[in-house]
Design a protein around this motif. Structure first.
Motif, PDB file in Angstrom:
ATOM      1  N   ALA A  35      -3.726  -2.431   2.097  1.00  0.00           N
ATOM      2  CA  ALA A  35      -3.386  -1.345   1.173  1.00  0.00           C
ATOM      3  C   ALA A  35      -2.540  -1.889   0.040  1.00  0.00           C
ATOM      4  N   ARG A  36      -2.497  -1.116  -1.024  1.00  0.00           N
ATOM      5  CA  ARG A  36      -1.672  -1.494  -2.166  1.00  0.00           C
ATOM      6  C   ARG A  36      -0.950  -0.242  -2.653  1.00  0.00           C
ATOM      7  N   VAL A  37       0.352  -0.348  -2.839  1.00  0.00           N
ATOM      8  CA  VAL A  37       1.162   0.732  -3.398  1.00  0.00           C
ATOM      9  C   VAL A  37       1.436   0.347  -4.839  1.00  0.00           C
ATOM     10  N   VAL A  38       0.955   1.186  -5.756  1.00  0.00           N
ATOM     11  CA  VAL A  38       1.076   0.866  -7.179  1.00  0.00           C
ATOM     12  C   VAL A  38       1.840   1.967  -7.901  1.00  0.00           C
ATOM     13  N   PRO A  39       2.539   1.597  -8.972  1.00  0.00           N
ATOM     14  CA  PRO A  39       3.240   2.623  -9.745  1.00  0.00           C
ATOM     15  C   PRO A  39       2.243   3.512 -10.486  1.00  0.00           C
ATOM     16  N   ILE A  40       2.614   4.756 -10.662  1.00  0.00           N
ATOM     17  CA  ILE A  40       1.789   5.698 -11.426  1.00  0.00           C
ATOM     18  C   ILE A  40       2.248   5.647 -12.872  1.00  0.00           C
ATOM     19  N   THR A  41       1.279   5.550 -13.782  1.00  0.00           N
ATOM     20  CA  THR A  41       1.599   5.543 -15.208  1.00  0.00           C
ATOM     21  C   THR A  41       1.176   6.867 -15.818  1.00  0.00           C
TER      22      THR A  41
END
Length: 80
Positions: A35-41
Motif C-alpha cells: 500500500a501507499r499513503v500519499v498526500p492529497i493535493t
C-alpha cells in the motif's frame, strides 16, 4: 518513507501526519510493498459537489411546462 504493516498498525497517526506534511509512505508486508499513503493535493478534490444534494443539470427534453394543477390532472388520469 517506508513502514511495515506492523509499524503502520502501531503508528498510523504519525504516518498520516507525515502524509499531511507531503510525504509519501509505502507500507510493506513481508518485504513486499502492499500500500501507499500519499498526500492529497488540491487537484485530488473535484471542483463540483459529489453529494446527492448538489445542483443537477438536467437535459432539455422539449416537453411543455405544466403547472401543479395540470400535473395533478394528468396523474389523476393515470390511476386504476
Amino acid at each position: 518513507m517506508e513502514a511495515t504493516a506492523r509499524e503502520f498498525n502501531q503508528r498510523s497517526s504519525q504516518i498520516l501526519a507525515a502524509a499531511a506534511r507531503g510525504e509519501t509512505v509505502t507500507v510493506t508486508k513481508n518485504g513486499v510493498a502492499v500500500a501507499r499513503v500519499v498526500p492529497i493535493t488540491g487537484d485530488d478534490i473535484p471542483p463540483y459537489p459529489t453529494d446527492p444534494m448538489g445542483d443537477l443539470d438536467l437535459p432539455e427534453l422539449g416537453l411543455p411546462d405544466l403547472d401543479d394543477e395540470e400535473i395533478e390532472d394528468t396523474l389523476r388520469g393515470m390511476g386504476s
